[in-house]
Design a protein around this motif. Structure first.
Motif, PDB file in Angstrom:
ATOM      1  N   VAL A   1      44.579  35.470  39.478  1.00  0.00           N
ATOM      2  CA  VAL A   1      45.618  36.382  39.886  1.00  0.00           C
ATOM      3  C   VAL A   1      46.735  35.566  39.865  1.00  0.00           C
ATOM      4  O   VAL A   1      47.798  35.941  39.428  1.00  0.00           O
ATOM      5  CB  VAL A   1      45.079  36.726  41.173  1.00  0.00           C
ATOM      6  N   ALA A   2      46.620  34.321  40.615  1.00  0.00           N
ATOM      7  CA  ALA A   2      47.900  33.523  40.333  1.00  0.00           C
ATOM      8  C   ALA A   2      48.467  33.336  38.972  1.00  0.00           C
ATOM      9  O   ALA A   2      49.622  33.402  38.593  1.00  0.00           O
ATOM     10  CB  ALA A   2      47.746  32.166  41.169  1.00  0.00           C
ATOM     11  N   ALA A   3      47.417  33.025  38.111  1.00  0.00           N
ATOM     12  CA  ALA A   3      47.771  32.779  36.660  1.00  0.00           C
ATOM     13  C   ALA A   3      48.459  33.792  36.024  1.00  0.00           C
ATOM     14  O   ALA A   3      49.441  33.997  35.273  1.00  0.00           O
ATOM     15  CB  ALA A   3      46.610  32.209  35.926  1.00  0.00           C
ATOM     16  N   ILE A   4      47.936  34.957  36.093  1.00  0.00           N
ATOM     17  CA  ILE A   4      48.563  36.392  35.880  1.00  0.00           C
ATOM     18  C   ILE A   4      49.769  36.528  36.086  1.00  0.00           C
ATOM     19  O   ILE A   4      50.727  36.827  35.721  1.00  0.00           O
ATOM     20  CB  ILE A   4      47.443  37.423  36.137  1.00  0.00           C
ATOM     21  N   ARG A   5      50.186  36.356  37.440  1.00  0.00           N
ATOM     22  CA  ARG A   5      51.486  36.601  37.969  1.00  0.00           C
ATOM     23  C   ARG A   5      52.421  35.544  37.314  1.00  0.00           C
ATOM     24  O   ARG A   5      53.755  35.775  37.237  1.00  0.00           O
ATOM     25  CB  ARG A   5      51.558  36.443  39.709  1.00  0.00           C
ATOM     26  N   GLN A   6      51.931  34.056  37.459  1.00  0.00           N
ATOM     27  CA  GLN A   6      52.778  33.153  36.820  1.00  0.00           C
ATOM     28  C   GLN A   6      53.199  33.385  35.338  1.00  0.00           C
ATOM     29  O   GLN A   6      54.160  33.072  34.916  1.00  0.00           O
ATOM     30  CB  GLN A   6      52.188  31.857  36.753  1.00  0.00           C
ATOM     31  N   ALA A   7      52.398  34.235  34.451  1.00  0.00           N
ATOM     32  CA  ALA A   7      52.639  34.683  33.203  1.00  0.00           C
ATOM     33  C   ALA A   7      53.530  35.766  33.239  1.00  0.00           C
ATOM     34  O   ALA A   7      53.996  36.272  32.180  1.00  0.00           O
ATOM     35  CB  ALA A   7      51.268  35.048  32.572  1.00  0.00           C
ATOM     36  N   GLY A   8      54.049  36.293  34.436  1.00  0.00           N
ATOM     37  CA  GLY A   8      54.945  37.321  34.533  1.00  0.00           C
ATOM     38  C   GLY A   8      54.577  38.848  34.279  1.00  0.00           C
ATOM     39  O   GLY A   8      55.230  39.779  34.016  1.00  0.00           O
ATOM     40  N   LEU A   9      53.301  38.758  34.710  1.00  0.00           N
ATOM     41  CA  LEU A   9      52.516  40.029  34.490  1.00  0.00           C
ATOM     42  C   LEU A   9      52.376  40.757  36.029  1.00  0.00           C
ATOM     43  O   LEU A   9      51.984  39.955  36.900  1.00  0.00           O
ATOM     44  CB  LEU A   9      50.981  39.869  34.048  1.00  0.00           C
ATOM     45  N   ALA A  10      52.449  41.919  36.034  1.00  0.00           N
ATOM     46  CA  ALA A  10      52.186  42.717  37.311  1.00  0.00           C
ATOM     47  C   ALA A  10      50.707  42.757  37.736  1.00  0.00           C
ATOM     48  O   ALA A  10      49.734  43.269  36.529  1.00  0.00           O
ATOM     49  CB  ALA A  10      52.466  44.203  37.389  1.00  0.00           C
ATOM     50  N   PHE A  11      49.930  42.244  38.626  1.00  0.00           N
ATOM     51  CA  PHE A  11      48.576  42.376  38.829  1.00  0.00           C
ATOM     52  C   PHE A  11      48.235  43.647  39.718  1.00  0.00           C
ATOM     53  O   PHE A  11      48.729  43.944  40.774  1.00  0.00           O
ATOM     54  CB  PHE A  11      48.259  41.167  39.688  1.00  0.00           C
ATOM     55  N   LEU A  12      47.690  44.563  38.834  1.00  0.00           N
ATOM     56  CA  LEU A  12      47.247  45.842  39.451  1.00  0.00           C
ATOM     57  C   LEU A  12      46.060  45.851  40.620  1.00  0.00           C
ATOM     58  O   LEU A  12      46.055  46.696  41.356  1.00  0.00           O
ATOM     59  CB  LEU A  12      47.267  46.719  38.670  1.00  0.00           C
ATOM     60  N   GLY A  13      45.323  44.843  40.447  1.00  0.00           N
ATOM     61  CA  GLY A  13      44.095  44.530  41.170  1.00  0.00           C
ATOM     62  C   GLY A  13      42.941  44.497  40.347  1.00  0.00           C
ATOM     63  O   GLY A  13      42.713  44.153  39.216  1.00  0.00           O
ATOM     64  N   GLU A  14      41.682  44.936  41.028  1.00  0.00           N
ATOM     65  CA  GLU A  14      40.503  44.352  40.315  1.00  0.00           C
ATOM     66  C   GLU A  14      39.517  45.821  40.274  1.00  0.00           C
ATOM     67  O   GLU A  14      39.512  46.598  41.519  1.00  0.00           O
ATOM     68  CB  GLU A  14      39.533  43.293  41.043  1.00  0.00           C
ATOM     69  N   VAL A  15      38.850  45.924  39.332  1.00  0.00           N
ATOM     70  CA  VAL A  15      37.557  47.067  39.352  1.00  0.00           C
ATOM     71  C   VAL A  15      36.268  46.099  39.351  1.00  0.00           C
ATOM     72  O   VAL A  15      36.370  45.281  38.691  1.00  0.00           O
ATOM     73  CB  VAL A  15      37.731  47.806  38.243  1.00  0.00           C
ATOM     74  N   GLU A  16      35.404  46.184  40.332  1.00  0.00           N
ATOM     75  CA  GLU A  16      34.265  45.435  40.426  1.00  0.00           C
ATOM     76  C   GLU A  16      33.062  46.459  39.986  1.00  0.00           C
ATOM     77  O   GLU A  16      32.785  47.308  40.675  1.00  0.00           O
ATOM     78  CB  GLU A  16      34.186  45.202  41.984  1.00  0.00           C
ATOM     79  N   THR A  17      32.179  45.873  39.285  1.00  0.00           N
ATOM     80  CA  THR A  17      31.254  46.803  38.665  1.00  0.00           C
ATOM     81  C   THR A  17      29.865  46.384  38.953  1.00  0.00           C
ATOM     82  O   THR A  17      29.651  45.111  39.217  1.00  0.00           O
ATOM     83  CB  THR A  17      31.401  46.810  37.043  1.00  0.00           C
ATOM     84  N   PHE A  18      28.871  46.878  38.772  1.00  0.00           N
ATOM     85  CA  PHE A  18      27.652  46.577  39.153  1.00  0.00           C
ATOM     86  C   PHE A  18      26.845  46.626  37.632  1.00  0.00           C
ATOM     87  O   PHE A  18      25.753  46.560  37.423  1.00  0.00           O
ATOM     88  CB  PHE A  18      26.632  47.510  39.753  1.00  0.00           C
ATOM     89  N   ALA A  19      27.661  46.563  36.391  1.00  0.00           N
ATOM     90  CA  ALA A  19      27.079  46.199  35.161  1.00  0.00           C
ATOM     91  C   ALA A  19      26.051  44.977  35.014  1.00  0.00           C
ATOM     92  O   ALA A  19      26.485  43.943  35.586  1.00  0.00           O
ATOM     93  CB  ALA A  19      28.393  46.053  34.169  1.00  0.00           C
ATOM     94  N   GLY A  20      25.172  45.174  34.308  1.00  0.00           N
ATOM     95  CA  GLY A  20      24.148  44.019  34.200  1.00  0.00           C
ATOM     96  C   GLY A  20      24.664  42.943  33.146  1.00  0.00           C
ATOM     97  O   GLY A  20      25.698  43.161  32.486  1.00  0.00           O
ATOM     98  N   ARG A  21      24.279  41.895  33.133  1.00  0.00           N
ATOM     99  CA  ARG A  21      24.609  40.767  32.123  1.00  0.00           C
ATOM    100  C   ARG A  21      24.189  41.266  31.001  1.00  0.00           C
ATOM    101  O   ARG A  21      23.187  41.742  30.576  1.00  0.00           O
ATOM    102  CB  ARG A  21      24.024  39.189  32.547  1.00  0.00           C
ATOM    103  N   SER A  22      25.399  41.035  29.798  1.00  0.00           N
ATOM    104  CA  SER A  22      24.861  41.269  28.723  1.00  0.00           C
ATOM    105  C   SER A  22      23.876  40.421  27.973  1.00  0.00           C
ATOM    106  O   SER A  22      23.834  39.032  28.271  1.00  0.00           O
ATOM    107  CB  SER A  22      26.359  41.176  27.771  1.00  0.00           C
ATOM    108  N   GLU A  23      23.014  41.106  26.945  1.00  0.00           N
ATOM    109  CA  GLU A  23      22.008  40.002  26.399  1.00  0.00           C
ATOM    110  C   GLU A  23      22.756  38.958  25.644  1.00  0.00           C
ATOM    111  O   GLU A  23      22.348  38.056  25.343  1.00  0.00           O
ATOM    112  CB  GLU A  23      20.964  41.074  25.596  1.00  0.00           C
TER     113      GLU A  23
END
Length: 191
Positions: A167-189
């Motif tokens: 998040v800090a890196a995103i903001r330091q890059a000058g981008l707006a951080f809108l937040g996170e989406v947390e998923t229960f997607a399984g690990r890809s093979e």
């Protein structure tokens, strides 16, 4: 998945979509515990997820619309690993925004899939891929992959802890951080 958190870190739940992803995995391993089988193909799975949790998808779309109102037109959906559900999130978000009558484009990079700039009044949702691969963090790589984007939604699996450094890196890059989406997607093979 859980909804996008605002910049203060609070989050509203996308519990029904969480349950949908969880049920998708459960249906394949423990059939007796699931009464509803989600469809097998990606398109019908997306339709199922949209129908299962309209309030949560609308909450995510509200956050993007708020960002658009603040002047953010190119929204990247990025993460740190394969198979996190980014593409599903992008497809669902684009469908939700379009159902509201917004002009929205989906792209794999900020200029759009055909290489032409969308009209400046249009929203562009970028399926931006992995911005934070495992290993040492490189700011120059973040600058390169984020070129043309002006806001970011991070996607991560529920088992992966949030990263304040990302998040800090995103903001330091000058981008707006809108937040996170947390998923229960399984690990890809493939991961």
């Amino acid at each position: 998945m859980r909804s996008v958190a605002d910049t203060t870190g609070s989050a509203s739940g996308l519990d029904a979509v969480d349950a949908a992803f969880l049920r998708r995995g459960t249906c394949r391993t423990e059939r007796q515990q699931s009464e509803v089988d989600p469809p097998g193909d990606d398109r019908s799975l997306l339709e199922w997820l949209l129908a299962a949790a309209p309030d949560q998808w609308n909450g995510l779309a509200d956050r993007v619309e708020q960002a658009a109102g603040d002047g953010h037109r190119v929204i990247a959906v990025a993460g740190g690993d394969r198979g996190e559900g980014r593409t599903t999130i992008v497809h669902g978000l684009v469908a939700t925004l379009a159902s509201r009558g917004l002009r929205v484009h989906q792209a794999s990079h900020p200029r759009g899939s055909d290489g032409h700039e969308p009209a400046t009044r249009d929203l562009v949702i970028v399926d931006a891929g992995i911005w934070f691969p495992p290993g040492r963090f490189r700011r120059d790589r973040l600058s390169a992959v984020s070129m043309g984007c002006d806001a970011v939604i991070l996607v991560r699996r529920a088992a992966t802890p949030p990263s304040a450094a990302w998040v800090a890196a995103i903001r330091q890059a000058g981008l707006a951080f809108l937040g996170e989406v947390e998923t229960f997607a399984g690990r890809s093979e493939a991961a």
